[in-house]
Structures are given as C-alpha cells and as structure tokens.
Design a protein around this motif. Structure first.
Motif, PDB file in Angstrom:
ATOM      1  N   UNK A  13      49.410  48.223  55.030  1.00 33.77           N
ATOM      2  CA  UNK A  13      48.553  48.083  53.852  1.00 33.77           C
ATOM      3  C   UNK A  13      47.868  46.723  53.769  1.00 33.77           C
ATOM      4  N   UNK A  14      48.318  45.745  54.570  1.00 32.93           N
ATOM      5  CA  UNK A  14      47.664  44.439  54.617  1.00 32.93           C
ATOM      6  C   UNK A  14      47.108  44.136  56.010  1.00 32.93           C
ATOM      7  N   UNK A  15      46.929  45.176  56.824  1.00 30.33           N
ATOM      8  CA  UNK A  15      46.483  44.871  58.187  1.00 30.33           C
ATOM      9  C   UNK A  15      45.732  45.989  58.897  1.00 30.33           C
ATOM     10  N   UNK A  16      46.181  47.236  58.740  1.00 24.57           N
ATOM     11  CA  UNK A  16      45.803  48.300  59.678  1.00 24.57           C
ATOM     12  C   UNK A  16      44.627  49.152  59.206  1.00 24.57           C
ATOM     13  N   UNK A  17      43.522  48.518  58.831  1.00 29.28           N
ATOM     14  CA  UNK A  17      42.364  49.232  58.315  1.00 29.28           C
ATOM     15  C   UNK A  17      41.812  50.216  59.352  1.00 29.28           C
ATOM     16  N   UNK A  18      41.682  51.467  58.959  1.00 26.85           N
ATOM     17  CA  UNK A  18      41.069  52.478  59.821  1.00 26.85           C
ATOM     18  C   UNK A  18      39.575  52.575  59.514  1.00 26.85           C
ATOM     19  N   UNK A  19      38.810  53.091  60.470  1.00 31.08           N
ATOM     20  CA  UNK A  19      37.360  53.300  60.300  1.00 31.08           C
ATOM     21  C   UNK A  19      36.700  52.026  59.752  1.00 31.08           C
ATOM     22  N   UNK A  20      37.135  50.874  60.269  1.00 28.82           N
ATOM     23  CA  UNK A  20      36.708  49.588  59.707  1.00 28.82           C
ATOM     24  C   UNK A  20      35.240  49.304  60.021  1.00 28.82           C
ATOM     25  N   UNK A  21      34.493  48.861  59.021  1.00 27.24           N
ATOM     26  CA  UNK A  21      33.062  48.595  59.188  1.00 27.24           C
ATOM     27  C   UNK A  21      32.628  47.255  58.598  1.00 27.24           C
ATOM     28  N   UNK A  22      33.541  46.542  57.930  1.00 24.40           N
ATOM     29  CA  UNK A  22      33.133  45.306  57.272  1.00 24.40           C
ATOM     30  C   UNK A  22      34.281  44.308  57.263  1.00 24.40           C
ATOM     31  N   UNK A  23      33.966  43.064  57.673  1.00 25.72           N
ATOM     32  CA  UNK A  23      34.914  41.952  57.560  1.00 25.72           C
ATOM     33  C   UNK A  23      34.277  40.872  56.703  1.00 25.72           C
ATOM     34  N   UNK A  24      34.919  40.544  55.607  1.00 29.33           N
ATOM     35  CA  UNK A  24      34.471  39.430  54.791  1.00 29.33           C
ATOM     36  C   UNK A  24      35.522  38.332  54.835  1.00 29.33           C
ATOM     37  N   UNK A  25      35.121  37.131  55.223  1.00 33.22           N
ATOM     38  CA  UNK A  25      36.031  35.994  55.202  1.00 33.22           C
ATOM     39  C   UNK A  25      35.993  35.399  53.801  1.00 33.22           C
ATOM     40  N   UNK A  26      37.165  35.367  53.151  1.00 33.28           N
ATOM     41  CA  UNK A  26      37.236  34.918  51.773  1.00 33.28           C
ATOM     42  C   UNK A  26      38.583  34.252  51.538  1.00 33.28           C
ATOM     43  N   UNK A  27      39.059  34.283  50.292  1.00 35.80           N
ATOM     44  CA  UNK A  27      40.328  33.651  49.950  1.00 35.80           C
ATOM     45  C   UNK A  27      41.164  34.586  49.074  1.00 35.80           C
ATOM     46  N   UNK A  28      42.494  34.426  49.187  1.00 29.67           N
ATOM     47  CA  UNK A  28      43.386  35.256  48.378  1.00 29.67           C
ATOM     48  C   UNK A  28      43.248  34.952  46.886  1.00 29.67           C
ATOM     49  N   UNK A  29      42.788  33.750  46.532  1.00 31.13           N
ATOM     50  CA  UNK A  29      42.620  33.434  45.121  1.00 31.13           C
ATOM     51  C   UNK A  29      41.257  33.872  44.581  1.00 31.13           C
ATOM     52  N   UNK A  30      40.482  34.555  45.426  1.00 36.48           N
ATOM     53  CA  UNK A  30      39.172  35.033  44.993  1.00 36.48           C
ATOM     54  C   UNK A  30      39.005  36.545  45.098  1.00 36.48           C
ATOM     55  N   UNK A  31      39.831  37.197  45.885  1.00 35.29           N
ATOM     56  CA  UNK A  31      39.648  38.634  46.117  1.00 35.29           C
ATOM     57  C   UNK A  31      40.995  39.346  46.164  1.00 35.29           C
ATOM     58  N   UNK A  32      40.980  40.615  45.797  1.00 39.08           N
ATOM     59  CA  UNK A  32      42.160  41.473  45.889  1.00 39.08           C
ATOM     60  C   UNK A  32      41.781  42.759  46.608  1.00 39.08           C
ATOM     61  N   UNK A  33      42.670  43.209  47.481  1.00 41.13           N
ATOM     62  CA  UNK A  33      42.436  44.451  48.203  1.00 41.13           C
ATOM     63  C   UNK A  33      42.997  45.635  47.411  1.00 41.13           C
TER      64      UNK A  33
END
Length: 295
Positions: A152-172
């Motif tokens: 749930x914190x790593x294995x994204x399937x059908x991945x199409x987007x990578x955003x470099x950000x911060x844990x204090x700015x975004x939640x999955x």
C-alpha cells in the motif's frame, strides 16, 4: 515438502489486492509516465524511452499490509524491469523531497519514501513477472516493486504518474483512510504443513513453512510444541534478503492434541513481535499456530 508453499509463486496463484473495480486495459502504445513536482526537470517517459535504462531481474517477495497472521497475502515472483532510482536520477530530485507520490491510471495513489527508493535496494518499475509480460490484473504494462515495504506504500499497479513531494504536504489513498504513511514490512512466519486440525500418525512428522522479513532477511526460525522450549528449525538456503525463506523441522509426535507455534528472527538479530495486533494501521503482529491431533 508436500503441501508447503513453493519458493516461486505462479502468476495465476499470486495474491491480488487493489481498488480497481474493473481491471485497467492500458497498452504500451498509450502508456506514459509523467515525472514532476520537486525535480530539476519535469519529463514524460514513453514505453520506448524505457529502452534507455538497464534491464534488471530480481526475485522479490511482496506482502499486503492487510495480511492476517498466518495469512496467504504474500507471494514471491521474478520481476523484470528498471531501477526506479536510475529513472529518478535522470530528472534530478530536489534534496527536500521525501515522498514519491505515484498514481495509477485509475486514480489510486501511493506514497513511497524517496530515501527507500534510492538507498541501493532493487526498487523496480517492473514490466514482466516470472518471465512473462505483467498480467493485466498485476499492473500491465508497468508497476512498482519495492523490497521491504508493504504494497500500500510501494506497489502501484498501472502506474502513470510520479510526483516528487513531501509527506507533510500530501497523503496517499490508504493514508487518508487511517493507515500509517510509511509501512516497512514486519517480520512474519507461517506454518504451512501440517494443515489446521490435521489428524496425523504418531512418530516422525515433517513440519514446514515460510518466513519473511524483506530487505532484512531471515536469520533463523524457531518452533515450539504446547508452549515448551523453542527449538531451531532447518531453514532453506537464503536466496536473498528480499525473498521469503522456507524452513522445515522433524517432530517426534506423540499421541494427543498438540499446539505448534512458530517465530522468526530477522537478519539483523531482531525477533518477531509476538504481541497479537490487527493489521491496521501498519501490519499485523503475533505468532502463527496450528493445532493438530496425533493418533
């Protein structure tokens, strides 16, 4: 050992956990990976662009955070793909970026620590599984495989987007629903045979199972009968710290009802957490047991 978990899990038998009500059908011609956010240069990769990176193949065990003690939401496969760190190096990750927020074509999001992706482990953008193109239900045409982290914190399937950000700015996706933002895999062990509540004959009985502590490895596995002293089992040769490890133990079984328990020690010498806890918020803990009757 008959009935024990095989070292490599077939594509057909590999567990599937995701939020896709309908499996996405994305082609390689349509696939794009946009990389943006806290980077020196935003870019978008096509399928053909991947040919510019080194191809690597690794056996890696994946585990779902929702796996209960003794559960089967774990599998070991041969993954072929490209190192995520090399892809990130091409765009120049800014020093203060600590989260890779990845998005599936269906909108599902995952937050992965940048430090883990870049610490030398074989975190892969995988395109093949056990020598075949990824099955549709396992992320075709590309997915992430990161040793040592729950899916749930790593294995994204059908991945199409990578955003470099911060844990204090975004939640999955799952973090928004109460799960921990970072999920290192906990040490676990499981008895595969004998089966639950099996009736077996007195005398020598082979007890066998599997243990995992991805990216730390399994140092040893111990078993006890009816709360007695812990005894070391015979582990299979370790393939790598990123794969599970099979083990066996020959038990001189006496008549009656007996309870078998197993525990593991990881490659750093840390013992398995024996306190029973549910999977929420960062993985189940406790010891797996089997009750059998010896006649």
């Amino acid at each position: 050992v008959p009935g024990a978990t095989s070292f490599v899990t077939t594509n057909r038998d590999f567990y599937r956990i995701d939020t896709a009500l309908q499996v996405p059908r994305l082609t390689t011609a349509d696939w794009r990976l946009r990389i943006h956010g806290m980077v020196d240069g935003e870019t978008t990769l096509t399928w053909d662009d991947l040919a510019g990176f080194e191809v690597v193949e690794r056996l890696v065990t994946l585990t779902c955070v929702s796996n209960e003690i003794g559960g089967d939401l774990a599998g070991n496969a041969r993954w072929t793909g490209y190192r995520m760190s090399e892809i990130l190096d091409r765009v120049g990750v800014r020093p203060d970026a600590d989260m890779l927020l990845s998005t599936s074509v269906d909108g599902f999001t995952v937050g992965t620590p940048v430090a883990v992706v870049r610490d030398g482990r074989d975190a892969l953008l995988a395109v093949a599984m056990n020598g075949e193109p990824l099955p549709l239900e396992h992320g075709y045409p590309a997915r992430q495989v990161v040793p040592g982290l729950y899916g749930y914190v790593s294995a994204t399937k059908w991945v199409v987007d990578w955003e470099l950000t911060r844990f204090d700015r975004a939640q999955a996706y799952w973090t928004q629903r109460g799960w921990a933002p970072q999920g290192p895999i906990r040490t676990a062990s499981r008895i595969d045979v004998p089966a639950p509540f099996a009736r077996i004959t007195a005398g020598p009985v082979v007890v066998a199972g599997t243990a995992w502590a991805q990216h730390r490895g399994i140092g040893r596995v111990e078993i006890r009968v009816d709360g007695g002293p812990w005894q070391e089992t015979e582990p299979a040769t370790e393939y790598s710290a990123d794969t599970w490890r099979q083990w066996r133990w020959v038990w001189d079984a006496s008549p009656g009802e007996h309870r078998l328990e197993v525990r593991a020690v990881d490659g750093t010498g840390a013992g398995q957490d024996e306190q029973r806890r549910p999977p929420v918020p960062d993985g189940a803990t406790g010891l797996h047991s089997r009750t059998v009757t010896v006649g």
